[in-house]
Design a protein around this motif. Sequence first.
Motif, mmCIF file in Angstrom:
data_model
loop_
_atom_site.group_PDB
_atom_site.id
_atom_site.type_symbol
_atom_site.label_atom_id
_atom_site.label_comp_id
_atom_site.label_asym_id
_atom_site.label_seq_id
_atom_site.Cartn_x
_atom_site.Cartn_y
_atom_site.Cartn_z
ATOM 1 N N LEU A 1 0.825 -1.211 0.000
ATOM 2 C CA LEU A 1 0.000 0.000 0.000
ATOM 3 C C LEU A 1 0.859 1.260 0.000
ATOM 4 O O LEU A 1 0.556 2.224 -0.711
ATOM 5 N N ARG A 2 1.927 1.273 0.801
ATOM 6 C CA ARG A 2 2.813 2.441 0.836
ATOM 7 C C ARG A 2 3.438 2.697 -0.525
ATOM 8 O O ARG A 2 3.535 3.851 -0.964
ATOM 9 N N ILE A 3 3.862 1.636 -1.189
ATOM 10 C CA ILE A 3 4.501 1.787 -2.496
ATOM 11 C C ILE A 3 3.519 2.351 -3.515
ATOM 12 O O ILE A 3 3.807 3.328 -4.207
ATOM 13 N N LYS A 4 2.350 1.737 -3.617
ATOM 14 C CA LYS A 4 1.353 2.183 -4.593
ATOM 15 C C LYS A 4 0.851 3.593 -4.265
ATOM 16 O O LYS A 4 0.607 4.388 -5.171
ATOM 17 N N THR A 5 0.709 3.894 -2.983
ATOM 18 C CA THR A 5 0.288 5.231 -2.573
ATOM 19 C C THR A 5 1.353 6.250 -2.961
ATOM 20 O O THR A 5 1.043 7.329 -3.477
ATOM 21 N N GLY A 6 2.605 5.906 -2.741
ATOM 22 C CA GLY A 6 3.712 6.790 -3.114
ATOM 23 C C GLY A 6 3.773 7.049 -4.604
ATOM 24 O O GLY A 6 4.038 8.180 -5.042
ATOM 25 N N VAL A 7 3.521 6.019 -5.394
ATOM 26 C CA VAL A 7 3.520 6.176 -6.856
ATOM 27 C C VAL A 7 2.435 7.168 -7.265
ATOM 28 O O VAL A 7 2.673 8.085 -8.070
ATOM 29 N N LEU A 8 1.246 6.999 -6.717
ATOM 30 C CA LEU A 8 0.147 7.888 -7.081
ATOM 31 C C LEU A 8 0.399 9.310 -6.589
ATOM 32 O O LEU A 8 0.154 10.274 -7.324
ATOM 33 N N LYS A 9 0.925 9.474 -5.375
ATOM 34 C CA LYS A 9 1.239 10.800 -4.852
ATOM 35 C C LYS A 9 2.223 11.514 -5.775
ATOM 36 O O LYS A 9 2.057 12.689 -6.098
ATOM 37 N N ARG A 10 3.277 10.813 -6.150
ATOM 38 C CA ARG A 10 4.322 11.412 -6.993
ATOM 39 C C ARG A 10 3.766 11.789 -8.360
ATOM 40 O O ARG A 10 4.078 12.855 -8.902
ATOM 41 N N THR A 11 2.945 10.937 -8.921
ATOM 42 C CA THR A 11 2.375 11.205 -10.233
ATOM 43 C C THR A 11 1.440 12.409 -10.176
ATOM 44 O O THR A 11 1.427 13.237 -11.083
ATOM 45 N N LEU A 12 0.668 12.531 -9.092
ATOM 46 C CA LEU A 12 -0.196 13.701 -8.918
ATOM 47 C C LEU A 12 0.638 14.980 -8.789
ATOM 48 O O LEU A 12 0.289 16.022 -9.342
ATOM 49 N N ARG B 1 -0.923 7.879 -16.646
ATOM 50 C CA ARG B 1 -0.244 7.252 -15.510
ATOM 51 C C ARG B 1 -1.054 7.402 -14.232
ATOM 52 O O ARG B 1 -1.098 6.488 -13.408
ATOM 53 N N ILE B 2 -1.718 8.546 -14.065
ATOM 54 C CA ILE B 2 -2.565 8.745 -12.890
ATOM 55 C C ILE B 2 -3.698 7.730 -12.897
ATOM 56 O O ILE B 2 -3.988 7.095 -11.883
ATOM 57 N N LEU B 3 -4.345 7.582 -14.037
ATOM 58 C CA LEU B 3 -5.462 6.637 -14.128
ATOM 59 C C LEU B 3 -5.014 5.216 -13.820
ATOM 60 O O LEU B 3 -5.691 4.487 -13.087
ATOM 61 N N LYS B 4 -3.867 4.833 -14.355
ATOM 62 C CA LYS B 4 -3.346 3.480 -14.119
ATOM 63 C C LYS B 4 -3.023 3.284 -12.630
ATOM 64 O O LYS B 4 -3.438 2.288 -12.015
ATOM 65 N N ALA B 5 -2.309 4.239 -12.052
ATOM 66 C CA ALA B 5 -1.940 4.139 -10.635
ATOM 67 C C ALA B 5 -3.179 4.178 -9.748
ATOM 68 O O ALA B 5 -3.257 3.465 -8.740
ATOM 69 N N LEU B 6 -4.158 4.982 -10.139
ATOM 70 C CA LEU B 6 -5.402 5.075 -9.366
ATOM 71 C C LEU B 6 -6.141 3.742 -9.371
ATOM 72 O O LEU B 6 -6.569 3.252 -8.324
ATOM 73 N N ARG B 7 -6.271 3.129 -10.521
ATOM 74 C CA ARG B 7 -6.970 1.839 -10.615
ATOM 75 C C ARG B 7 -6.241 0.762 -9.798
ATOM 76 O O ARG B 7 -6.870 -0.025 -9.093
ATOM 77 N N GLU B 8 -4.909 0.760 -9.887
ATOM 78 C CA GLU B 8 -4.136 -0.230 -9.134
ATOM 79 C C GLU B 8 -4.296 -0.018 -7.626
ATOM 80 O O GLU B 8 -4.470 -0.982 -6.880
ATOM 81 N N LEU B 9 -4.241 1.240 -7.192
ATOM 82 C CA LEU B 9 -4.364 1.513 -5.766
ATOM 83 C C LEU B 9 -5.782 1.223 -5.271
ATOM 84 O O LEU B 9 -5.954 0.677 -4.184
ATOM 85 N N GLU B 10 -6.785 1.548 -6.066
ATOM 86 C CA GLU B 10 -8.161 1.242 -5.677
ATOM 87 C C GLU B 10 -8.351 -0.264 -5.488
ATOM 88 O O GLU B 10 -8.976 -0.706 -4.526
ATOM 89 N N ALA B 11 -7.794 -1.034 -6.405
ATOM 90 C CA ALA B 11 -7.904 -2.491 -6.294
ATOM 91 C C ALA B 11 -7.190 -2.992 -5.042
ATOM 92 O O ALA B 11 -7.706 -3.852 -4.318
ATOM 93 N N LEU B 12 -6.017 -2.443 -4.780
ATOM 94 C CA LEU B 12 -5.250 -2.847 -3.607
ATOM 95 C C LEU B 12 -5.964 -2.460 -2.308
ATOM 96 O O LEU B 12 -5.986 -3.244 -1.365
#
Length: 119
Positions: free
Chosen positions: A8-19, A70-81
């Motif tokens: 969760l931390r990794i995926k959250t970090g990816v989305l934060k950085r992309t935003l 990239r935001i959409l991809k990271a968002l979908r992955e994080l939502e699933a997680l």
Amino acid sequence: MTVGPKDLRIKTGVLKRTLKDYTFYVKELENLRTKHAAMPQNTEEEKYRFKKHQDVLDESQDMITQTEARILKALRELEALVGESEGQLGEVEEVVDAKRVVSEARETEAAFQQVSAAA
């Protein structure tokens, strides 16, 4: 699949950085557009610089489009997680943070969909 707090931390970090990147690119594009509008086009050299600056604007717009994807991809992955982890982890700090970032990303997604519709 077992979801851990680290995932969760990794995926959250990816989305934060992309935003964060997206916000920077949008501000940069606004600055470039302002500068571009004020550029003179009297001499051949100025016309050349104006054209090259237009190329920079186009590249900046492409970066925004790519970042939106990239935001959409990271968002979908994080939502699933988050969906998988809620049952396993409950409301630990990582889940709460991930939900907050998902909410921010949804707001950003809505904003860039409005901009795309207006363009």
